[in-house]
Structures are given as C-alpha cells and as structure tokens.
Design an enzyme around this catalytic site. Structure first.
Site, PDB file in Angstrom:
ATOM      1  N   ARG A 105       5.022  35.614  -2.847  1.00  0.00           N
ATOM      2  CA  ARG A 105       5.235  36.949  -2.309  1.00  0.00           C
ATOM      3  C   ARG A 105       6.706  37.097  -1.885  1.00  0.00           C
ATOM      4  NH1 ARG A 105       3.079  41.999  -2.286  1.00  0.00           N
ATOM      5  NH2 ARG A 105       2.707  42.874  -0.241  1.00  0.00           N
ATOM      6  N   THR A 380       1.422  47.624  -9.777  1.00  0.00           N
ATOM      7  CA  THR A 380       1.058  46.191  -9.702  1.00  0.00           C
ATOM      8  C   THR A 380       0.325  45.860 -11.001  1.00  0.00           C
ATOM      9  OG1 THR A 380       0.899  46.249  -7.297  1.00  0.00           O
ATOM     10  CG2 THR A 380      -0.256  44.438  -8.375  1.00  0.00           C
ATOM     11  N   THR A 398       3.562  41.945  -8.706  1.00  0.00           N
ATOM     12  CA  THR A 398       3.908  43.317  -8.338  1.00  0.00           C
ATOM     13  C   THR A 398       5.382  43.494  -8.002  1.00  0.00           C
ATOM     14  OG1 THR A 398       3.265  45.132  -6.845  1.00  0.00           O
ATOM     15  CG2 THR A 398       3.451  42.962  -5.849  1.00  0.00           C
ATOM     16  N   ASN A 400       5.494  46.416  -6.302  1.00  0.00           N
ATOM     17  CA  ASN A 400       4.901  47.435  -5.429  1.00  0.00           C
ATOM     18  C   ASN A 400       4.712  48.746  -6.193  1.00  0.00           C
ATOM     19  OD1 ASN A 400       3.601  48.330  -3.211  1.00  0.00           O
ATOM     20  ND2 ASN A 400       5.392  48.633  -1.954  1.00  0.00           N
ATOM     21  N   ASP A 422       5.288  47.419   2.254  1.00  0.00           N
ATOM     22  CA  ASP A 422       3.991  46.813   2.569  1.00  0.00           C
ATOM     23  C   ASP A 422       3.952  46.232   3.986  1.00  0.00           C
ATOM     24  OD1 ASP A 422       2.488  47.498   0.415  1.00  0.00           O
ATOM     25  OD2 ASP A 422       2.691  45.612  -0.649  1.00  0.00           O
ATOM     26  N   SER A 452      -2.538  43.535  -0.631  1.00  0.00           N
ATOM     27  CA  SER A 452      -3.965  43.703  -0.931  1.00  0.00           C
ATOM     28  C   SER A 452      -4.344  42.996  -2.225  1.00  0.00           C
ATOM     29  CB  SER A 452      -4.298  45.190  -1.092  1.00  0.00           C
ATOM     30  OG  SER A 452      -4.081  45.870   0.101  1.00  0.00           O
ATOM     31  N   GLY A 472      -3.436  48.461  -7.873  1.00  0.00           N
ATOM     32  CA  GLY A 472      -4.018  49.632  -7.211  1.00  0.00           C
ATOM     33  C   GLY A 472      -3.796  49.678  -5.710  1.00  0.00           C
ATOM     34  N   GLY A 473      -2.809  48.942  -5.203  1.00  0.00           N
ATOM     35  CA  GLY A 473      -2.511  49.015  -3.768  1.00  0.00           C
ATOM     36  C   GLY A 473      -3.761  48.724  -2.958  1.00  0.00           C
TER      37      GLY A 473
HETATM   38  N1  GLY Z   1       2.201  46.012  -3.272  1.00  0.00           N
HETATM   39  C1  GLY Z   1       0.802  46.062  -3.321  1.00  0.00           C
HETATM   40  C2  GLY Z   1       0.158  44.901  -2.669  1.00  0.00           C
HETATM   41  O1  GLY Z   1       0.754  43.850  -2.603  1.00  0.00           O
HETATM   42  O2  GLY Z   1      -0.938  45.011  -2.202  1.00  0.00           O
END
Ligand code: GLY
Length: 573
Positions: A105, A380, A398, A400, A422, A452, A472-473
């Site tokens: 991340r 993503t 992602t 984002n 985020d 997410s 899909g966030g």
């Molecule tokens: N950027 C979307 C996530 O990481 O949930």
C-alpha cells in the site's frame, strides 16, 4: 442493453486482439463456464494483461511469476487502474500450504501533516486530496511485485517484465473501452502538461484501433528490469518522480522513495460454513469486514430466504450497515493504530450484532453517529491466478480514482496515485467514496491509508476453491461478499456468481444501492415498507474470479459482465 453493448465491444476487442496484437495469439474465452481447465487460469480486467499471464504460465512460470507479469502489463495496457505509481495487496496460498499476504500500500510522505487538506477555516478541500501531486502517497507497487517475484517466483525480472516493455515500446491497439476512457478523462488530463503529452492527442480524440505507444514507460520498465527496486526508488526514475513533485509543490522526496518497504502480513482468516476464508488484514478493511459480514450471516439460513429475495437483501443490508459502522471507527494502519482485529472477527461479536437485526430497517444513526453522502468511483483493479501446481494468488491494485491523481511523471510515463484521499482527512467528513473515518485512519507521516481492497482466497480442506476480488472503492467488500455467498451458499457456477446483480450498503449514506435485476417493483416496495431507502445504481464492482472444483481438479474463471476483461485458462495437456 448494457450487456449487448458489452458483447459488441468485446467482439471488436477480441477481433483486434486475435488479428492485430503483435506477438499475441491463442484461443480466447471470456468465460470459463463451458471450458474447464486444470493447467492454470488467469482472470484480469484487461485481455492483454491476461495473455501476458497465460504466456508466463505456459512457459513454466508459477502463479506468482504470472501475477507479477500481469501487474506490470496492467500498468501499460490498463492505465486507468493498473499501475507503477500506486499500491496494492497480494494474498497468496501456496501449494506447499504457506499462506500470507503482501502489503504494498502507498505511504504518506514524511512531510505529510494531519491537516494538510484543510483550509484556514478548517474545512476539507477535497480537490487537494483527490487531484494533483499533493494527493499522491509514496508508491508501493514496484516494491511489492518485485518482493513477490524475488521471494516466491521462479523466473527472472526480464522474463516477467519484458512482455510489458514490448507492449509499451511497440504499442498495442486501443480497445473501444480504453479509447473512450482516455477521451472521457481528457478535460482532467489537460490540466497537467505531462499528462496532456502522453494521454491526449493534439487535434483529435483517440479511436478504437489506434496504436498506443509509451516509450518513456518502456524505458522505466527497462530500468526496473536492470536494477530491480533501485530502478524505481533510486536513480533516474526517482529523480523524475521527485522533479515532478517539486515542480508542482508536492512533498514526495528521495528519502520517501528510498525508505518505501513492502510488508509481509499474516492473512486474516475466518471460517464460514466449513470453508476457510483468507483475506487481507489492515491496512485494508476488506478482510476484516468480509469475515465480520460472513460471521453475522452464518446465523441465517440464507438459501431458504432465496437469492436476492426481499428478506435476503434486508439481512445483507443490516449486516453491512453494522460492519461499515465498525470500519469507520476501528480500522486503520496497524503499524500506527491498535486495530482490534480479533474482537471484530469473533463469532460471539457477530452473534451480538446479529441479535440487533429485526424484521425492519435500522437507523444508521442508532448504530454510531455519522453524516453524509458522496459519489462512487469504480476504479482499482483485481486479478486472480492459479497455476497447475495449485498455487493461488489474489491481487487487488490501485491508484485510487481512475488515473489516480491525473498527474503523469514527466519522462517516466506513469500516473501517480491519489491514494491520500483514502485517509480520513477530517473525522466525520467523507472521502470520495462517502466513507467516514476516525483517528484510526488520520494522516501521519509514513502511515498507510485505510483501504477497502479485498483480495480473497476461499479454501476447503486447505485447498483453494475460490479466488476473488474487485475494484469499486467502498463497494469492493460487498461485491466480494455476494460472490462468495453465491458460490458457497447458492452453489452457483462462477459466471453466474459473478454476473448476478448485487446490492450495497455502507452505513452512510443510508440508502441501499441496488443494481438492475435484484428485485422487481413489488420486492422493492416491500423493502421500502420495511423502512429501507433504495437507490438504483448502474453497476457495483468488477469481479475477476476463479473457481476450483476440488473433486475433479478442474478450474473455471469468470470476468465480470460489467467490464471488458478476459478469463483464460490452460487446458489439460
Ligand atoms: N483506493 C481504494 C481502496 O483502496 O479501497
């Protein structure tokens, strides 16, 4: 209508791929339903990336080699979400029994500050967190993918990355979807000279079939082949990233890049009706939320309610409402905040939450105080891979939003993420997904923002039966949940499970988002009479899944009807 459009676009795409893509041939299938494979399978949101993965499997690579190859290929052929300038999570179940995750991340730069997106009145300025260089976290994808390859792959960097260099250098034919996507984002791209240079045309719009060449990106990939992580986090690529940042008053430094590290984390695990769930722990909320949801729903005989019946939608909604309330309060980077993982995924806690659910809708305000409403984004990307030895890999990656910060690193040719959004920039104020957060997810230098993303592998008797994930966030978690339920409770084949219409609820906003086809008008009315608010949504998630029949060893894959991906497998020899 949507389906018809997709089929039409897919036929154009398959035609272009089969007849015009340099160096790529083979029999493609979009759905594995009618073709069951046992020699391996790759499912991704982009057909060219899937082809790269299949070629790696064919040449003797394992699922980790293929996953790294697909990840780099997506950075070339699917720049809306595939990336070098973002981050991701990889969940791995190896045939030798090992199971673990890789966390790559993005991290907040060391000059990041708690209030960096607030104006002098203390109000959240969403444009700062969502577009432009200040929205970018320190990228992790290259570190994570190279870590996976070096420690769990079998092939060289050249073997797995060279197909992506070729795609960037020689170019590839733009699909209708990608050409349209570039054109749709043109007004954002032209705000940034470097992005204008690479992703717009001087006098015309992109058209399907245009050859899209990315020479600078090919050179960046070449430096990664040559120098490994130093090809990105030090030397010329790092100089280009820092120059871009400085030119736009950003804060990413050489030190941030040099200090970026991938973290190996234990999988978060759950048991659901005799199946073992392996998913991503914090800094993703995905695994915990998925397991908490499954634990609540295990108290109900879902099958007897009927798939997508009013009662089924009600119970899913009430479980989702409670789990997203917990998400907002307790979830963040575990290296900075003590996330109560064991409590959140305990069966006793789920029983307590289940006992609060009645036959009518709850008020989200009674569950935890909150606010808000906001728009959704479906960016993503996810890919699922299994090889002939049974190594399974589930990756969600992602930048984002679509095309991340919209800023391309000049001279390096890739987009930087806008992942800083985020974080919870101001407690009680939602991010672009309408998600609320608290101190657990506040901005701190070096911290990873909450995600997410829910890359997941389901096991039976310690062997993979389902590999699944989605973009899909905030809707990722609930999309993955429903595919898991479709396969485990309703015994659907993988295409049916992925294509079935879905719902989503996230505590706030209060409404249930419902795709077309879930309920007819009388079912919807019944739901409203129970006290629910409903809102139509065109689509939820974009699943890429593989199902493995442990009895026969056969593998079937499905790419979501909502997108333009490719599931491709290797038949028995
Ligand atoms: N950027 C979307 C996530 O990481 O949930």
């Amino acid at each position: 209508m949507l389906k018809q459009k997709l089929i039409f676009s897919k036929s154009i795409l398959i035609f272009l791929l089969l007849f015009f893509t340099p160096g790529l041939t083979g029999c493609t299938t979009f759905n594995g339903n009618e073709n069951l494979y046992s020699q391996g399978m790759v499912v991704s949101a982009d057909s060219l990336a899937t082809e790269v993965g299949i070629k790696i499997l064919r040449s003797g690579g394992n699922a980790i080699d293929a996953a790294v190859g697909v990840g780099f290929a997506l950075s070339v052929t699917y720049p809306v979400a595939g990336n070098l300038g973002g981050g991701g999570f990889m969940v791995i179940k190896k045939a030798n029994g090992e199971e673990f995750t890789l966390d790559y991340r993005e991290k907040a730069p060391k000059l990041a500050k708690r209030d960096m997106y607030l104006n002098s009145e203390g109000n959240f300025v969403d444009s700062l967190a969502q577009e432009g260089i200040l929205a970018s976290g320190v990228p992790g994808s290259v570190s994570g993918m190279l870590y996976a390859l070096a420690n769990h792959g079998t092939m060289s960097r050249e073997d797995v990355i060279m197909p992506s260099v070729e795609l960037a250098k020689k170019g590839f034919y733009l699909s209708e979807a990608t050409a349209n996507s570039f054109n749709r984002y043109r007004s954002s791209f032209i705000k940034f000279p470097s992005t204008t240079k690479y992703f717009t045309k001087d006098s015309a719009l992109f058209a399907p079939g245009d050859i899209f060449v990315q020479s600078d990106l090919a050179n960046t990939l070449g430096r990664i082949i040559e120098n490994g992580t130093d090809g990105f986090y030090r030397g010329k690529t790092a100089e280009l990233i820092v120059a871009q940042s400085q030119k736009m008053d950003g804060i990413i430094s050489f030190d941030d890049l040099m200090k970026y590290n991938t973290v190996v984390r234990e999988v978060v695990t759950g048991n659901y009706r005799g199946f073992k769930i392996l998913s991503m722990p914090p800094p993703s909320s995905g695994g915990i939320a998925l397991i908490e949801l499954l634990n609540i729903l295990e108290n109900i005989d879902l099958k007897s309610l009927g798939h997508n019946s009013t009662k089924y939608v009600h119970y899913l909604t009430e479980a989702m409402r409670r789990v997203y309330a917990d998400r907002s309060k307790y979830l963040g980077d575990p290296d900075f905040y003590p996330v109560p993982i064991d409590s959140l995924i305990s069966k006793n806690y789920a029983k307590k939450l289940y006992s609060q659910i009645t036959s009518s809708a709850s008020n989200s305000a009674d569950i935890l105080p909150g606010l808000v409403e906001s728009s959704e984004s479906m960016e993503t990307t996810h890919y699922s891979i299994i090889d002939k030895w049974g190594n399974a890999v589930s990756v969600t990656t992602t930048i984002n939003s679509g095309y991340g910060s919209k800023v391309v690193v000049d001279g390096a040719g890739f987009f930087l993420n806008n992942e800083m959004d985020d974080f919870s920039a101001k407690p009680g104020v939602p991010n672009q997904f309408g998600l609320l957060g608290s101190e657990a997810n506040s901005i701190e230098p070096g911290k990873r923002m909450l995600s997410s993303m829910t890359p997941t592998i389901v096991l039976k008797d310690d062997k993979p039966v389902l590999i699944v994930g989605s973009p899909g966030g905030s809707t990722i978690i609930t999309a993955v949940l429903q595919v898991v339920l479709n396969v485990l409770d309703f015994e659907m084949d993988v295409n049916e499970a992925v294509d079935a219409p879905r719902i989503h609820h996230q505590w706030y906003p209060e409404h249930i988002s419902i795709e077309d086809g879930v309920l007819d008008s009388s079912g919807t009315l019944e739901l409203i009479n129970m006290g629910h608010k409903v809102k139509d949504i065109p689509y939820l998630g974009l699943i890429e899944a593989i199902k493995i029949d442990q009895k026969t060893g056969r593998v079937s894959g499905a790419t979501d009807r909502r997108g333009f991906g490719l599931a491709k497998g290797e038949l028995d020899k």
